[in-house]
Scaffold this active site. Structure first.
Site, PDB file in Angstrom:
ATOM      1  N   ARG A 180      70.527  44.825 -46.470  1.00  0.00           N
ATOM      2  CA  ARG A 180      70.356  44.658 -45.018  1.00  0.00           C
ATOM      3  C   ARG A 180      68.919  44.908 -44.550  1.00  0.00           C
ATOM      4  NH1 ARG A 180      75.575  47.187 -44.866  1.00  0.00           N
ATOM      5  NH2 ARG A 180      77.126  45.550 -44.615  1.00  0.00           N
ATOM      6  N   LYS A 187      57.712  35.331 -39.846  1.00  0.00           N
ATOM      7  CA  LYS A 187      58.648  34.214 -40.060  1.00  0.00           C
ATOM      8  C   LYS A 187      58.930  34.124 -41.553  1.00  0.00           C
ATOM      9  CE  LYS A 187      58.016  30.881 -36.318  1.00  0.00           C
ATOM     10  NZ  LYS A 187      57.538  29.518 -35.971  1.00  0.00           N
ATOM     11  N   GLU A 247      45.464  24.173 -40.776  1.00  0.00           N
ATOM     12  CA  GLU A 247      46.029  25.209 -39.886  1.00  0.00           C
ATOM     13  C   GLU A 247      44.926  25.937 -39.117  1.00  0.00           C
ATOM     14  OE1 GLU A 247      48.973  26.140 -38.818  1.00  0.00           O
ATOM     15  OE2 GLU A 247      50.395  25.216 -40.185  1.00  0.00           O
ATOM     16  N   LYS A 279      46.428  34.669 -33.670  1.00  0.00           N
ATOM     17  CA  LYS A 279      47.862  34.672 -34.005  1.00  0.00           C
ATOM     18  C   LYS A 279      48.518  36.003 -33.618  1.00  0.00           C
ATOM     19  CE  LYS A 279      51.538  33.544 -36.968  1.00  0.00           C
ATOM     20  NZ  LYS A 279      52.103  32.809 -38.069  1.00  0.00           N
ATOM     21  N   ARG A 313      54.900  31.527 -28.369  1.00  0.00           N
ATOM     22  CA  ARG A 313      54.671  31.311 -29.810  1.00  0.00           C
ATOM     23  C   ARG A 313      54.814  29.840 -30.210  1.00  0.00           C
ATOM     24  NH1 ARG A 313      56.492  35.208 -34.836  1.00  0.00           N
ATOM     25  NH2 ARG A 313      55.586  33.915 -36.466  1.00  0.00           N
ATOM     26  N   ASN A 354      53.005  25.678 -33.025  1.00  0.00           N
ATOM     27  CA  ASN A 354      53.589  24.492 -33.653  1.00  0.00           C
ATOM     28  C   ASN A 354      52.835  23.212 -33.315  1.00  0.00           C
ATOM     29  OD1 ASN A 354      55.662  26.031 -34.818  1.00  0.00           O
ATOM     30  ND2 ASN A 354      56.791  26.003 -32.890  1.00  0.00           N
ATOM     31  N   HIS A 394      53.060  20.182 -35.568  1.00  0.00           N
ATOM     32  CA  HIS A 394      54.107  20.432 -36.566  1.00  0.00           C
ATOM     33  C   HIS A 394      55.329  19.528 -36.444  1.00  0.00           C
ATOM     34  CE1 HIS A 394      51.650  23.853 -37.502  1.00  0.00           C
ATOM     35  NE2 HIS A 394      52.489  24.297 -38.421  1.00  0.00           N
ATOM     36  N   HIS A 430      55.921  18.048 -39.909  1.00  0.00           N
ATOM     37  CA  HIS A 430      57.051  18.373 -40.798  1.00  0.00           C
ATOM     38  C   HIS A 430      57.754  17.104 -41.273  1.00  0.00           C
ATOM     39  CE1 HIS A 430      57.681  22.843 -39.496  1.00  0.00           C
ATOM     40  NE2 HIS A 430      56.783  22.709 -40.436  1.00  0.00           N
ATOM     41  N   HIS A 462      51.061  20.715 -46.350  1.00  0.00           N
ATOM     42  CA  HIS A 462      51.480  21.114 -45.003  1.00  0.00           C
ATOM     43  C   HIS A 462      50.337  20.905 -43.990  1.00  0.00           C
ATOM     44  CE1 HIS A 462      53.509  23.245 -41.834  1.00  0.00           C
ATOM     45  NE2 HIS A 462      52.483  24.069 -41.718  1.00  0.00           N
TER      46      HIS A 462
END
Ligand code: GLY
Length: 358
Positions: A114, A136, A178, A227, A241, A245, A248, A252, A265
């Site tokens: 957990r 993330k 990025e 960031k 946030r 993206n 993206h 993606h 990427h």
């Protein structure tokens, strides 16, 4: 050179340096002194750095590189190895590698017993400026990127820019993709100082491409400050946030269409940025001078826009974008430039996206 940055969410430190690798290991050993460790390390990094890092073989699990490795089988491998070496709730996983290793190890740590500690040691530019920070964690499923995951903050991040010396050109350019993203969102980030990152990236292009150490340190620090400022305000991507993206949504889809091999990427994100700048300019959201300066910045770093329609079936691209976590039943979400160094979220009807892609 050494910088220590603090992330309020999760209350952890990012150690950014160009120290010897022996010092990096000293830092990790100190941070984990009371804990049993499981090092999950990328195969490439293991081959190149095992002698320098002097990792104990009984503590390491080697993972192959590449997006397809972010899967259930490898997640199970990590969890199973953790039980085999007797990792307890008080122990720690350490990810050494790029985004793939960092994301899957972070996710494993988030569900093992957990949730146990994990430390990120990113070794690619992309993971240094983005995926190692902000919590993330995820794996992919059925060709959908990051569809199973958790927000789970690391205990610490150790960034050593010396890893970048052996990073190949394609992966380095992916990281630059990025990095460039931050130039277009600086004014949304609410960072306490103006960094003039757009201008700095324009000026330092040659030195950045040469991997000059001072330039790398400064660029990585700038990206991290931006960031950190964003994730401190919105850990779980409820609002602000989402600006991270930029590029993206289409990126993606392009990545997935090339089976995560054709475009890295960052390269795919840059294509997404080219597309959305064209869209923004065509809808008068930004001025011609800002549009031109932005496209010039991307091309200065050697990126060129591809013709989406001639390379892909538009309906296939749309189908992938409809599966994006941010998409609704009949609309696709994009982050779009709205002013100099500023972006906003828009939801476009499928027909409008088709029109923009054609
Ligand atoms: N990579 C985007 C984010 O961390 O939100």
């Amino acid at each position: 050179m050494r910088q220590i940055l603090n992330v309020d969410i999760g209350n952890y430190k990012i150690h950014l340096s160009d120290d010897e690798f022996s010092k990096l290991m000293e830092d990790i050993n100190y941070q984990t002194s009371e804990q049993k460790r499981l090092f999950v390390i990328s195969e490439k990094v293991y081959k190149l750095y095992q002698k320098k890092l002097k990792l104990n073989k009984s503590e390491i699990l080697i993972l192959s590189d590449g997006e397809p490795e972010k899967n259930f089988k490898n997640l199970q491998k990590i969890l199973s190895f953790a039980t085999k070496i007797g990792l307890t709730r008080n122990d720690v996983m350490v990810a050494i590698g790029g985004g793939v290793v960092g994301d899957i190890t972070g996710f494993a740590a988030s569900i093992y017993m957990r949730g146990i500690d994990y430390i990120q040691v990113p070794t690619t530019l992309l993971s240094m400026v983005d995926s190692s920070v902000g919590g993330k964690t995820a794996i992919d499923l059925n060709g959908i990127k990051n569809i199973v995951g958790a927000f789970y903050q690391p205990k610490a991040v150790f960034i050593n820019i010396n890893f970048l010396k052996t990073l190949d050109k394609k992966q380095f350019m992916s990281g630059i993709g990025e990095v460039l993203k931050y130039a277009f969102i600086e004014d949304n980030c609410n960072y306490k100082h103006s960094l003039f990152f757009f201008e700095y990236l324009t000026l330092c292009c040659e030195k950045f491409l040469e991997k000059d150490s001072m330039t790398l340190m400064r660029i990585i620090e700038y990206c991290l400050n931006l960031k950190i400022s964003v994730v401190n305000q919105d850990e779980k991507e409820q609002g602000l946030r989402k600006i991270l993206n930029l590029g993206h949504t289409l990126g993606h889809a392009i990545e997935a269409k090339g089976n995560f091999k054709k475009f890295t990427h960052g390269e795919a994100v840059i294509q997404g940025i080219f597309f959305i700048f064209d869209y923004a300019y065509s809808k008068n959201l930004i001025t011609y001078s800002y549009y031109k300066l932005s496209i010039d910045l991307l091309t200065r770093y050697g990126f060129k826009p591809i013709n989406i329609r001639s390379k892909y079936q538009v309906d296939e691209i749309i189908e992938i974008m409809k599966k994006d976590k941010k998409a609704t039943k009949d609309k696709i979400t994009f982050i779009v430039p709205s002013d100099k160094k500023k972006v906003k979220e828009i939801k476009l009807a499928i027909n409008d996206v088709i029109e923009a892609l054609c």
